[in-house]
Scaffold this motif. Structure first.
Motif, PDB file in Angstrom:
ATOM      1  N   PRO A 244       0.832  -1.213   0.000  1.00 12.92           N
ATOM      2  CA  PRO A 244       0.000   0.000   0.000  1.00 12.92           C
ATOM      3  C   PRO A 244       0.862   1.256   0.000  1.00 12.92           C
ATOM      4  O   PRO A 244       1.873   1.329   0.701  1.00 12.92           O
ATOM      5  CB  PRO A 244      -0.804  -0.125   1.300  1.00 12.92           C
ATOM      6  N   CYS A 245       0.467   2.225  -0.804  1.00 14.69           N
ATOM      7  CA  CYS A 245       1.251   3.449  -0.938  1.00 14.69           C
ATOM      8  C   CYS A 245       1.128   4.302   0.318  1.00 14.69           C
ATOM      9  O   CYS A 245       0.035   4.753   0.668  1.00 14.69           O
ATOM     10  CB  CYS A 245       0.790   4.245  -2.158  1.00 14.69           C
TER      11      CYS A 245
ATOM     12  N   TYR B  49      12.525  -0.972  -9.869  1.00 17.88           N
ATOM     13  CA  TYR B  49      12.570  -2.132 -10.749  1.00 17.88           C
ATOM     14  C   TYR B  49      11.373  -3.050 -10.539  1.00 17.88           C
ATOM     15  O   TYR B  49      10.628  -2.931  -9.563  1.00 17.88           O
ATOM     16  CB  TYR B  49      13.864  -2.918 -10.516  1.00 17.88           C
ATOM     17  N   LYS B  50      11.200  -3.959 -11.490  1.00 17.86           N
ATOM     18  CA  LYS B  50      10.190  -5.007 -11.389  1.00 17.86           C
ATOM     19  C   LYS B  50      10.887  -6.351 -11.519  1.00 17.86           C
ATOM     20  O   LYS B  50      12.010  -6.431 -12.027  1.00 17.86           O
ATOM     21  CB  LYS B  50       9.122  -4.848 -12.480  1.00 17.86           C
ATOM     22  N   LEU B  51      10.216  -7.394 -11.061  1.00 18.75           N
ATOM     23  CA  LEU B  51      10.743  -8.751 -11.172  1.00 18.75           C
ATOM     24  C   LEU B  51       9.902  -9.541 -12.159  1.00 18.75           C
ATOM     25  O   LEU B  51       8.674  -9.488 -12.130  1.00 18.75           O
ATOM     26  CB  LEU B  51      10.729  -9.447  -9.809  1.00 18.75           C
TER      27      LEU B  51
ATOM     28  N   THR C 138      12.132  12.946  -7.559  1.00 16.55           N
ATOM     29  CA  THR C 138      11.083  12.314  -6.765  1.00 16.55           C
ATOM     30  C   THR C 138      10.708  10.977  -7.389  1.00 16.55           C
ATOM     31  O   THR C 138      10.966  10.730  -8.568  1.00 16.55           O
ATOM     32  CB  THR C 138       9.836  13.212  -6.695  1.00 16.55           C
ATOM     33  N   PHE C 139      10.082  10.125  -6.590  1.00 17.77           N
ATOM     34  CA  PHE C 139       9.600   8.848  -7.114  1.00 17.77           C
ATOM     35  C   PHE C 139       8.398   8.375  -6.309  1.00 17.77           C
ATOM     36  O   PHE C 139       8.204   8.781  -5.171  1.00 17.77           O
ATOM     37  CB  PHE C 139      10.704   7.786  -7.136  1.00 17.77           C
ATOM     38  N   ALA C 140       7.574   7.562  -6.961  1.00 13.25           N
ATOM     39  CA  ALA C 140       6.343   6.975  -6.401  1.00 13.25           C
ATOM     40  C   ALA C 140       5.170   7.944  -6.395  1.00 13.25           C
ATOM     41  O   ALA C 140       4.173   7.705  -5.718  1.00 13.25           O
ATOM     42  CB  ALA C 140       6.571   6.418  -4.994  1.00 13.25           C
TER      43      ALA C 140
ATOM     44  N   PRO D 113       3.644   0.274  -7.691  1.00 13.40           N
ATOM     45  CA  PRO D 113       3.657  -0.592  -8.874  1.00 13.40           C
ATOM     46  C   PRO D 113       4.984  -1.296  -9.125  1.00 13.40           C
ATOM     47  O   PRO D 113       5.100  -2.069 -10.072  1.00 13.40           O
ATOM     48  CB  PRO D 113       3.356   0.394 -10.010  1.00 13.40           C
ATOM     49  N   ALA D 114       5.999  -1.019  -8.313  1.00 17.43           N
ATOM     50  CA  ALA D 114       7.321  -1.608  -8.527  1.00 17.43           C
ATOM     51  C   ALA D 114       8.077  -1.613  -7.202  1.00 17.43           C
ATOM     52  O   ALA D 114       7.568  -1.157  -6.174  1.00 17.43           O
ATOM     53  CB  ALA D 114       8.090  -0.814  -9.584  1.00 17.43           C
ATOM     54  N   TYR D 115       9.284  -2.152  -7.247  1.00 19.92           N
ATOM     55  CA  TYR D 115      10.162  -2.157  -6.082  1.00 19.92           C
ATOM     56  C   TYR D 115      11.074  -0.932  -6.133  1.00 19.92           C
ATOM     57  O   TYR D 115      11.452  -0.480  -7.215  1.00 19.92           O
ATOM     58  CB  TYR D 115      11.037  -3.412  -6.065  1.00 19.92           C
TER      59      TYR D 115
END
Length: 226
Positions: A48-49, A63-65, A82-84, A95-97
């Motif tokens: 959860p964000c 990244y994604k797996l 910034t990110f997320a 949506p990602a790691y």
């Protein structure tokens, strides 16, 4: 009174660059510092964000797996970025790691207080959109580079962007840099070897001495190759 160091960090970010001092103070009053060790997970895909982040020191990979567990780096985050934000505004999960590449320090903007501020202060939201537009323009430029330039051109342009004086210092391990440039670590190593063999650069760990800047520029512009 908001932390003066936090306000200064906001001023240096593209996301908040169009905001005046009063608005920065309001945003800073909601934020809090977060420190992370090297290779520490900041959040995981599906979590959860809880807010979005501004990186102040260090480096972060997003990244994604794949189904077989292979890591695919979407982008690297550097200080001032910034990110997320997407997860924040969608009211969704991450949506990602996101994981630190090295010891890092960031500012966290908790979801609900930040969204409440935007609803109460429309001027902040409008000005923030200007900062996001600048960020989006830069991101589109990165996508164009990945889509339209060859591997050697991407690497040469990247090194020129990092250059300070006679050298460029890679800000992350070579495998992470390779993923950021849309190539495999093996391709990156081959390009370094060829550029070094041609006398364009000299590689010593993460320090890349630029011996022939005009030729490196020609490679970046697609006028030469290795």
């Amino acid at each position: 009174m908001p932390d003066s160091g936090l306000v200064a960090a906001l001023k240096k970010s593209e996301m908040f660059s169009s905001l005046d001092s009063a608005m920065l103070q309001k945003i800073a009053s909601l934020a809090r510092w977060r420190s992370f060790a090297a290779r520490e997970m900041i959040f995981s895909e599906g979590e959860p964000c809880g807010g979005f982040y501004l990186l102040v020191e260090g480096a972060v990979k997003v990244y994604k797996l794949s189904g077989d567990g292979k890591e695919h780096v979407l982008h690297l985050v550097w200080p001032g970025e910034t990110f997320a934000e997407a997860a924040l505004f969608l009211g969704d999960t991450y949506p990602a790691y996101a994981e630190t590449v090295r010891a890092s320090r960031a500012v966290l903007f908790p979801s609900q207080p930040f969204l409440a501020l935007l609803r109460a202060e429309p001027d902040v939201a409008i000005r923030l959109m200007g900062g996001m537009a600048l960020w989006l323009r830069r991101l589109v430029g990165q996508v164009e580079v990945l889509a339209l330039r060859g591997a050697s051109s991407r690497l040469a342009g990247y090194l020129l962007g990092l250059q300070e004086g006679p050298a460029a210092v890679l800000p992350a391990p070579k495998a992470v840099v390779a993923a950021h440039l849309g190539m495999t670590p093996e391709t990156l190593s081959r390009l370094f070897f060829r550029m070094e063999a041609q006398g364009v650069i000299r590689v010593r760990g993460r320090t890349i001495s630029i011996l022939d800047a005009p030729e490196l520029r020609r490679i970046a512009d697609g006028e030469s190759d290795v």
